[in-house]
Scaffold this motif. Structure first.
Motif, mmCIF file in Angstrom:
data_model
loop_
_atom_site.group_PDB
_atom_site.id
_atom_site.type_symbol
_atom_site.label_atom_id
_atom_site.label_comp_id
_atom_site.label_asym_id
_atom_site.label_seq_id
_atom_site.Cartn_x
_atom_site.Cartn_y
_atom_site.Cartn_z
ATOM 1 N N GLN A 49 0.848 -1.196 0.000
ATOM 2 C CA GLN A 49 0.000 0.000 0.000
ATOM 3 C C GLN A 49 0.883 1.245 0.000
ATOM 4 O O GLN A 49 0.975 1.952 1.008
ATOM 5 N N PRO A 50 1.516 1.546 -1.125
ATOM 6 C CA PRO A 50 2.400 2.712 -1.179
ATOM 7 C C PRO A 50 1.616 4.019 -1.118
ATOM 8 O O PRO A 50 0.415 4.058 -1.415
ATOM 9 N N VAL A 51 2.297 5.078 -0.740
ATOM 10 C CA VAL A 51 1.676 6.396 -0.733
ATOM 11 C C VAL A 51 1.397 6.856 -2.154
ATOM 12 O O VAL A 51 0.362 7.457 -2.445
ATOM 13 N N THR A 52 2.340 6.585 -3.049
ATOM 14 C CA THR A 52 2.175 6.939 -4.465
ATOM 15 C C THR A 52 2.396 5.701 -5.320
ATOM 16 O O THR A 52 3.193 4.829 -4.980
ATOM 17 N N GLY A 53 1.708 5.635 -6.416
ATOM 18 C CA GLY A 53 1.849 4.498 -7.318
ATOM 19 C C GLY A 53 0.935 3.351 -6.925
ATOM 20 O O GLY A 53 0.255 3.387 -5.900
ATOM 21 N N ASP A 54 0.929 2.340 -7.752
ATOM 22 C CA ASP A 54 0.068 1.183 -7.523
ATOM 23 C C ASP A 54 0.721 0.200 -6.565
ATOM 24 O O ASP A 54 1.944 0.064 -6.511
ATOM 25 N N GLY A 55 -0.118 -0.496 -5.815
ATOM 26 C CA GLY A 55 0.369 -1.567 -4.966
ATOM 27 C C GLY A 55 0.904 -2.722 -5.790
ATOM 28 O O GLY A 55 0.514 -2.914 -6.946
ATOM 29 N N GLN A 56 1.806 -3.495 -5.198
ATOM 30 C CA GLN A 56 2.415 -4.635 -5.884
ATOM 31 C C GLN A 56 2.205 -5.887 -5.050
ATOM 32 O O GLN A 56 2.131 -5.834 -3.816
ATOM 33 N N THR A 57 2.129 -7.019 -5.716
ATOM 34 C CA THR A 57 1.944 -8.295 -5.049
ATOM 35 C C THR A 57 3.277 -8.822 -4.528
ATOM 36 O O THR A 57 4.274 -8.841 -5.258
ATOM 37 N N TYR A 58 3.285 -9.237 -3.264
ATOM 38 C CA TYR A 58 4.479 -9.809 -2.642
ATOM 39 C C TYR A 58 4.148 -11.171 -2.056
ATOM 40 O O TYR A 58 3.034 -11.385 -1.537
ATOM 41 N N ALA A 59 5.101 -12.075 -2.114
ATOM 42 C CA ALA A 59 4.954 -13.360 -1.450
ATOM 43 C C ALA A 59 4.821 -13.128 0.048
ATOM 44 O O ALA A 59 5.477 -12.255 0.617
ATOM 45 N N SER A 60 3.957 -13.902 0.690
ATOM 46 C CA SER A 60 3.730 -13.789 2.126
ATOM 47 C C SER A 60 4.106 -15.108 2.784
ATOM 48 O O SER A 60 3.478 -16.140 2.539
ATOM 49 N N GLY A 61 5.159 -15.076 3.582
ATOM 50 C CA GLY A 61 5.725 -16.300 4.114
ATOM 51 C C GLY A 61 4.997 -16.840 5.321
ATOM 52 O O GLY A 61 4.159 -16.185 5.947
ATOM 53 N N GLY A 62 5.351 -18.065 5.675
ATOM 54 C CA GLY A 62 4.791 -18.738 6.831
ATOM 55 C C GLY A 62 5.786 -19.717 7.403
ATOM 56 O O GLY A 62 7.005 -19.571 7.238
ATOM 57 N N LYS A 63 5.289 -20.738 8.056
ATOM 58 C CA LYS A 63 6.147 -21.683 8.768
ATOM 59 C C LYS A 63 7.123 -22.386 7.831
ATOM 60 O O LYS A 63 8.289 -22.618 8.194
ATOM 61 N N THR A 64 6.690 -22.718 6.613
ATOM 62 C CA THR A 64 7.570 -23.424 5.672
ATOM 63 C C THR A 64 8.783 -22.571 5.325
ATOM 64 O O THR A 64 9.928 -23.046 5.343
ATOM 65 N N GLU A 65 8.541 -21.301 4.996
ATOM 66 C CA GLU A 65 9.650 -20.409 4.640
ATOM 67 C C GLU A 65 10.553 -20.142 5.843
ATOM 68 O O GLU A 65 11.777 -20.081 5.710
ATOM 69 N N VAL A 66 9.945 -19.993 7.013
ATOM 70 C CA VAL A 66 10.739 -19.773 8.220
ATOM 71 C C VAL A 66 11.664 -20.953 8.482
ATOM 72 O O VAL A 66 12.853 -20.786 8.753
ATOM 73 N N ASP A 67 11.125 -22.154 8.405
ATOM 74 C CA ASP A 67 11.944 -23.332 8.684
ATOM 75 C C ASP A 67 13.106 -23.448 7.705
ATOM 76 O O ASP A 67 14.246 -23.757 8.104
ATOM 77 N N ARG A 68 12.851 -23.169 6.436
ATOM 78 C CA ARG A 68 13.917 -23.253 5.447
ATOM 79 C C ARG A 68 14.993 -22.204 5.712
ATOM 80 O O ARG A 68 16.197 -22.504 5.658
#
Length: 508
Positions: free
Chosen positions: A25-44
């Motif tokens: 949710q930027p102040v200017t420009g369009d929002g961008q999609t980002y990967a959202s991590g969880g337990k799997t990414e944390v463990d790795r």
């Protein structure tokens, strides 16, 4: 070539995605999609950090110093893109972000210089006394050693200096600890490009890929999984009291509890002594207004409370502050949530018994204007809510009947990051009783000036008794921050060939 974010995590040297996503949710420009991590990414990421520690924890101080300096170089090489992305995401002005980038690279280089000198190791040697009676003494050597993988949480209000490569990350890497960062969702693009700089430094310096990872995400589950992972040995956090306390409790509830180094903010009271108030009332009022609104009040050292004796001089102080703040333009805050919480805090203060409005705070959406109120010490002491931090440009002037009541206010304070004494030479005798009280309340005591500048230096303490921070013996700014991520180990009758490199060849 312009850097365009790709929205992925950096885990063990690879840019990876995940099934869950969030939109920035930027102040200017369009929002961008980002990967959202969880337990799997944390463990790795944490497992990669543990694997890296076998090597990184035993690197030489010179190699780690060069690594820190290379990170600084790589951040500077991306400077224009970092500023562009940071301005878009946070609404902070270019000059502020450029200055913060300089602080970030400066502290990396300061830590590099500090670990080269080796004083932080606190090396000690008690030589063997084989002929001592009645019992001989063994040879004992002690040195500070890195503790293992560290989790770091990026801060909303400092997208560079307290986030991906900020003070917590820099001090952990300096100590010899791999780092896993949970990026702050308020500025994921800024976090990503700084992670790209660290990745480049890892590759140039030949460090293990798991030395650093960045996981993006918005969920509470991500933060919980990170602090509860059994291989994480400590946590660095800068943020709100509520979020910090929740993570602190998770760390304490683990089967093996770990230290949580949380910097949670404070109201940073300013005590104005009578001679200073008489001589400089208007100047002090205007200066306080400037400090109060710096960065839209979104500094953890924002001086939210002024305590001073009632009278014509304090009236002049309030008039000057009011003149400086009345009609101020609405300014963009870091997130819509922060702006909403600020307005709620202002409304709560305004509705409290005995509170008089000096400047009305307004704003809508992601914006806010300053708000200033005045209240007697009796009413302030009788309402604990007035002593709670409101993150933003809110100020309260607490009027007292004189020195004894000012001391009563001082004694009532909870832990603070800073406390300031505004005083002239004629105030010295009156100020003396305050020092023993205030040094138990804060990590940094100031005389004159205002606390919103935090110097990155050997003697700086940015921390304080709870709830300002969760560990009063630590600092998140300055070279002492490195010691958070080390522990003392004693080696008895250890052959030199088995000692850490930091002790080999040391006779004392």
């Amino acid at each position: 070539m312009t850097y365009e974010p790709h929205g992925k995590h950096l885990i063990a040297g690879e840019w990876v995605t995940s099934d869950a996503t969030f939109t920035s949710q930027p102040v200017t420009g369009d929002g961008q999609t980002y990967a959202s991590g969880g337990k799997t990414e944390v463990d790795r990421a944490v497992q990669a950090a543990e694997d890296a520690f076998v090597t990184y924890g035993w690197t030489t101080r010179e190699d780690r110093a060069t690594f820190l300096e290379t990170i600084a170089d790589e951040i500077e090489a991306r400077g224009a893109d970092i500023t562009r992305l940071g301005v878009s995401e946070t609404g902070l002005p270019e000059g502020r972000l450029q200055g913060e980038r300089g602080r970030t690279t400066g502290q990396l280089r300061l830590f590099a210089d500090h670990i080269r000198k080796g004083a932080y190791l606190d090396r000690r040697h008690d030589a063997a006394l084989p002929d001592r009676a009645p019992l001989p003494r063994p040879d004992l050597k002690m040195v500070q050693r890195p503790i293992g993988p560290v989790a770091v949480f990026g801060a909303s209000n400092f997208p560079l200096a307290f986030s991906t490569a900020g003070g917590d990350t820099a001090s952990a890497l300096a100590a010899g600890c791999p780092v896993v960062v949970k990026g702050h969702p308020a500025h994921p693009a800024t976090g990503e490009i700084v992670a790209d700089a660290i990745k480049a430094a890892i590759e140039k310096c030949g460090m293990p890929a798991g030395t650093f990872s960045l996981i993006q995400g918005t969920s509470h589950e991500l933060g919980g999984a990170l602090v509860q992972h059994p291989l994480i040995q400590a946590v660095g956090f800068t943020g709100s009291l509520g979020a910090g306390r929740a993570l602190y409790d998770l760390c304490a509830a683990r089967p093996t509890p770990i230290p949580f180094f949380g910097e949670l903010g404070s109201i940073n009271p300013v005590f104005i002594m009578p001679a200073a108030l008489s001589a400089r009332a208007s100047d002090l009022g205007a200066a306080w207004a400037g400090s109060l609104t710096m960065g839209v009040g979104q500094f953890c050292t924002n001086p939210g409370i002024v305590v001073a004796p009632a009278g014509a001089d304090l009236d002049a102080f309030c008039a000057a502050a009011t003149d400086a703040l009345t009609g101020a333009d609405a300014a963009v805050m870091l997130t819509a949530g922060i702006a909403s919480a600020y307005r709620s805090g202002v409304s709560k203060v305004a509705a409290a018994s005995g509170v008089a409005e000096l400047v009305s705070g307004t704003g809508e959406g992601r914006t806010a204007t300053p708000a200033v109120y005045r209240v007697s010490a009796e009413d302030w002491l009788g309402n604990e809510d007035l002593a709670e931090e409101v993150f933003g440009p809110l100020g309260i002037v607490v009027t007292t009947t004189g020195p004894e009541q000012m001391l009563e206010v001082a004694r009532s304070l909870q832990g603070q990051l800073t406390v300031t004494l505004q005083m002239d030479d004629g105030d010295t005798d009156m100020a003396k009783p305050f020092v023993p009280v205030l040094e138990r309340k804060a990590g940094r005591l100031l005389v004159n000036g205002f606390p919103t500048g935090v110097e990155v230096a050997d003697a700086m303490v940015h921390g304080g008794p709870y709830p300002a921070s969760t560990n009063f013996g630590a600092t998140s700014v300055g070279t002492l921050a490195i010691r958070r991520f080390t522990r003392p180990v004693s080696y008895q009758n250890m052959p030199d060939a088995l000692l850490p490199a930091d002790f080999q060849g040391q006779d004392s």
